[in-house]
Write an enzyme that holds these catalytic residues in place. Structure first.
Site, PDB file in Angstrom:
ATOM      1  N   LYS A 170      47.215  44.178  33.802  1.00  0.00           N
ATOM      2  CA  LYS A 170      47.590  42.805  33.525  1.00  0.00           C
ATOM      3  C   LYS A 170      47.658  42.493  32.036  1.00  0.00           C
ATOM      4  CE  LYS A 170      44.508  39.686  33.618  1.00  0.00           C
ATOM      5  NZ  LYS A 170      43.480  38.696  33.953  1.00  0.00           N
ATOM      6  N   THR A 171      46.615  42.879  31.329  1.00  0.00           N
ATOM      7  CA  THR A 171      46.564  42.567  29.904  1.00  0.00           C
ATOM      8  C   THR A 171      47.753  43.184  29.188  1.00  0.00           C
ATOM      9  OG1 THR A 171      44.182  42.698  30.126  1.00  0.00           O
ATOM     10  CG2 THR A 171      45.062  42.549  27.907  1.00  0.00           C
ATOM     11  N   ASP A 221      46.860  32.590  31.784  1.00  0.00           N
ATOM     12  CA  ASP A 221      46.160  33.719  32.393  1.00  0.00           C
ATOM     13  C   ASP A 221      45.006  33.208  33.260  1.00  0.00           C
ATOM     14  OD1 ASP A 221      45.433  36.264  33.015  1.00  0.00           O
ATOM     15  OD2 ASP A 221      44.472  36.703  31.086  1.00  0.00           O
ATOM     16  N   GLU A 222      44.511  34.062  34.134  1.00  0.00           N
ATOM     17  CA  GLU A 222      43.406  33.709  35.046  1.00  0.00           C
ATOM     18  C   GLU A 222      43.712  32.384  35.747  1.00  0.00           C
ATOM     19  OE1 GLU A 222      41.273  35.855  35.671  1.00  0.00           O
ATOM     20  OE2 GLU A 222      40.891  37.077  33.892  1.00  0.00           O
ATOM     21  N   GLN A 268      40.150  37.032  42.943  1.00  0.00           N
ATOM     22  CA  GLN A 268      39.174  37.000  41.855  1.00  0.00           C
ATOM     23  C   GLN A 268      38.841  35.575  41.441  1.00  0.00           C
ATOM     24  OE1 GLN A 268      39.537  40.193  38.785  1.00  0.00           O
ATOM     25  NE2 GLN A 268      41.481  40.612  39.794  1.00  0.00           N
ATOM     26  N   ARG A 299      35.118  46.344  38.519  1.00  0.00           N
ATOM     27  CA  ARG A 299      34.964  46.573  37.079  1.00  0.00           C
ATOM     28  C   ARG A 299      34.794  48.064  36.805  1.00  0.00           C
ATOM     29  NH1 ARG A 299      37.670  43.125  35.808  1.00  0.00           N
ATOM     30  NH2 ARG A 299      37.959  42.981  38.043  1.00  0.00           N
TER      31      ARG A 299
END
Length: 754
Positions: free
Chosen positions: A36-37, A223-224, A254, A613
């Site tokens: 994503k980043t 984002d998020e 998430q 993670r």
DNA sequence: TAGCGACTGGTTTTT
DNA sequence: CCAGTCGCTA
């Protein structure tokens, strides 16, 4: 610096499509580890290099300031010099800056202050008292949380009062909300929610102002997005309205901040809100081993409310998820740290590759102690937050008062730090009198001082000794406030520490003076960063930074240190090795979340976030006995339901920390050993477990019926082998977690944890 | 007014 | 166990 075409190389088709889709509304559903980043930064770089858009025209909203900073850095590497014109930040910091510029339209002074959580609570308490409500009956935190919830859906106190009809608590909250609004106004202060609320109000009421920003920000990314609230969504919608080049990125699985009023419907309904929106799913995970990803997917599939996302990986299978059952919380921590030592000795992982994730901050204590006793360097993210420490709050309260003398909350905080002969009664007296005059408390004190100077009678009812103290205090603050317009910020901090008596107060206190002074010096070092600014701006910058930084913002990867962090804060991070501790009912899922299925689902997502993670190794731990507050336990801890929901075949039980040579004895430091834990495990699994024998018929939730063919006690559990019928074949299962049910005999007892 | 000791009640996650 | 509060005393 790269050329445009290179930006697309090395991307998979979905990622590439996401990068190249720059016009119109776009929803990128980005599962964990799906790059994503990379997509976000490459997309911005593509806008600049491939489409000729100026960075100045792009607005990117991130979840943390750290993410914004990193985005800027990466972009700088991709497009070279002209990346600094990009606007990137959290909603809160974006709005704070916007209101600094434009707030005057709303009658907001440029030097407004931002109230943090503690300030808000103090203010609410004040309002409760002003309104004649008993703070015991109406806990300030609860009232604050209700008000905050209203603010995050853009309701003011009037709307809340209208909707409160009949509900007494709601009515009180609405009334206190009203008083709170007034207090904030008097003090020239905004709380966190106001930053959003007032920005939305500004945009709504002043279309011309909104228009300027709409014109400027041709391209908007959020984002998020699954963790945005209504206010944030509205603000971004308004900004995006002209061009509708509105890209949101997120993952409903998430979404872990609904308690902070985040509304997952923002992302779920995006397609409805923007019928023309393209939807691109980034489905390939590049982060985790297949086992880890499958385990996490297995867990999250227990959630009812979700969209299937088709996440997959081509990564290697990797090792099974390691499950360790400890006897106590301390043994749990000891095992984790011992295993980190073993990984360092035998497998080439550094402590810096590892992170321990937990549900509540209190769990960090046992871990810290284990690190100390085993000599492992660690880095604690969060905990008692730096800016919440008393000495730092005191120091910043002084600075805030210098910056904005309307602020009664800061004034009240520091008036007796150090004690200067102005007591509670005098403060009340001043407060009442100032309120009756419609002036701030500090202005009131100033007038008291002026009256004394000119020999006039004191306007407020105060003892003469108190009047002298008030005059002295007002003099110091006035002098320093004048200096704050002239001298650089560090100089101001130094003068303040001396003249207020704060340095002496801290250094001579009997509560860890050195440590507290160190903290002050750390803050001074932070102030250094703003030293170059022309005087009042340095102070403004420092205060804004103090109010809006998050814990993760301060977090820097340290090569050699283990990371201790809450599950919430771990969002967006990744580590080669991850330990999740405390997988027990009541902790994860947390007891406060057990009353509704929705809340449990959020806890499950939290666990999912934690598991995903991990890149290479994932360890799950639980303890049978967990210390409660005073060392007593609340009875044996029941295994988290989440452990049962992870497909059994992906999990193996582990005796942690014991090397190949078996040199390190796993010991809980109290004479208990892993062996004892094994017995406890069998006991915890219930009496039926002990009765289970080779040859017994059992039923497994997923595998169906079978016959037990082997029974092997291991370090911390019992491993049994079951020959399943129906072509499933033999499976090795952990007794305490496998969802097994004995078929014949008296047992209605499931053998797994409840 | 300030400082001390005793007592209470309450504990998730955070921009 | 801890922080916040209350009431007493100097």
């Amino acid at each position: 610096m790269v050329v445009a075409a290179e930006l697309l190389g090395g991307l998979n088709p979905a990622q590439r499509e996401a990068v190249e889709t720059v016009e119109g509304p776009l929803l990128i559903v980005a599962g964990p580890g799906s790059g994503k980043t990379r997509v976000i930064t490459h997309r911005i770089a593509w806008l600049v290099l491939g489409c000729g858009v100026r960075p100045y025209d792009i607005l990117a909203m991130t979840f943390t300031n750290k993410a914004a900073r990193e985005m800027g850095d990466r972009l700088g590497r991709l497009v070279g010099g002209h990346s600094d014109a990009l606007t990137a930040g959290t909603f809160h910091s974006f709005c704070a800056r916007l209101l600094r510029r434009e707030g005057e339209h709303l009658g907001l002074p440029r030097n407004y202050l931002i109230y943090d959580d503690a300030d808000q609570t103090a203010a609410i308490k004040q309002c409760l008292e002003d309104g004649g409500y008993d703070p015991r009956r109406f806990p300030p935190r609860a009232v604050l949380s209700r008000i905050s919830r209203a603010k995050s859906v853009l309701q003011d106190s009037r709307v809340m009062a209208q909707q409160a009809q009949g509900d007494y608590f709601e009515e009180v909250c609405a009334r206190v909300y009203r008083l709170y609004e007034e207090l904030l106004g008097r003090n020239s202060a905004l709380d966190f929610d106001d930053l959003l609320l007032r920005t939305a109000q500004l945009f709504r009421e002043f279309p011309a102002v909104l228009g300027r920003y709409q014109q400027r920000y041709n391209y908007l990314m959020v984002d998020e997005f699954q963790d945005t609230n209504i206010a944030q969504y509205r603000i971004s919608q308004m900004l995006a309205r002209t061009h509708e080049n509105f890209c949101v990125v997120g993952d409903p699985d998430q979404s872990i901040y609904s308690w902070r009023s985040a509304d997952v419907r923002n992302i779920l309904n995006f397609k409805t809100d923007y019928p023309g929106a393209r939807v691109i799913a980034l489905g390939q995970n590049y982060r985790s081993t297949a086992t880890i990803l499958n385990a996490a997917q297995g867990l999250i599939s227990s959630n009812g409310q979700r969209l299937e996302n088709g996440l997959f990986t081509e990564n290697a299978t990797g090792l099974p998820v390691q499950l360790h059952e400890a006897y106590t919380e301390d043994e749990e921590a000891g095992s984790v740290i011992a295993e980190i030592g073993r990984l360092a000795r035998e497998e080439g992982f550094k402590p810096g590759d590892c992170a321990v994730l937990y549900r509540v901050n209190a769990q960090s204590r046992a871990l810290e102690e284990a690190c100390l006793s085993q000599g492992v360097k660690y880095r604690l993210v969060g905990g008692t937050r730096f800016y919440q420490r008393r000495e730092i709050k005191d120091l910043t309260a002084y600075l805030r008062l210098l910056y904005n003398q309307q602020d009664d909350v800061s004034l009240s905080r520091i008036i007796s730090v150090p004690p200067r002969g102005i007591g509670v009664k005098s403060i009340q007296q001043i407060g009442q009198w100032a309120a009756s005059q419609g002036i701030s408390m500090f202005e009131g004190m100033r007038r008291v001082a002026a009256a004394r100077e000119s020999g006039m009678p004191c306007p407020a009812r105060l003892a003469s000794r108190t009047v002298a103290a008030v005059a002295r205090f007002a003099g110091v603050i006035d002098r320093l406030a004048a200096l704050s317009q002239e001298v650089e910020i560090v100089k101001l901090v130094d003068l303040l520490l001396e003249e207020s008596g704060l340095r002496k107060h801290i250094q001579e206190s009997d509560d860890r003076p050195e440590e507290r002074w160190e903290n002050v010096l750390a803050y001074r070092a932070l102030a250094q960063e703003f030293n170059a600014e022309t005087p009042p701006d340095g102070l403004a910058g420092l205060l804004e930074r103090t109010a809006l930084v998050s814990q993760v913002d301060e977090y820097e990867e340290a090569e050699d240190s283990l990371t201790l962090i809450t599950l919430h804060q771990a969002k967006g991070l990744e580590f080669p090795v991850v330990f999740i501790v405390g997988l027990e009912e009541g902790l994860l899922p947390h007891s406060r979340s057990l009353d509704s299925e929705e809340q449990v689902e959020e806890e499950r997502r939290l666990c999912y976030v934690g598991m995903t993670r991990a890149q290479q190794r994932l360890y799950l731990l639980r303890a049978f006995r967990r210390g409660f507050r005073n060392g007593t336990t609340s009875g044996p801890a029941v295994a988290s339901r989440f452990l049962r929901e992870i497909p059994g075949g992906l999990v193996a039980s582990a005796a942690l920390g014991r090397g190949r040579a078996g040199a390190v004895a796993a010991d809980d430091g109290r004479g208990g050993s892993i062996r004892a834990a094994a017995l406890a495990a069998a006991a915890a699994a219930g009496p039926a477990a002990e009765r289970l024998r080779v040859g017994d018929a059992v039923r497994h939730r997923a595998f169906g019926e079978g016959i037990v063919t082997a029974y092997d006690p291991t370090a911390s559990d019992v491993e049994i082998t079951v020959e399943f019928s129906g072509g499933v074949g033999a499976k090795r299962l952990l007794l305490s977690y496998a969802p097994l049910e004995r078929l014949e005999g008296s047992g209605d007892s499931g053998l797994g944890g409840r």
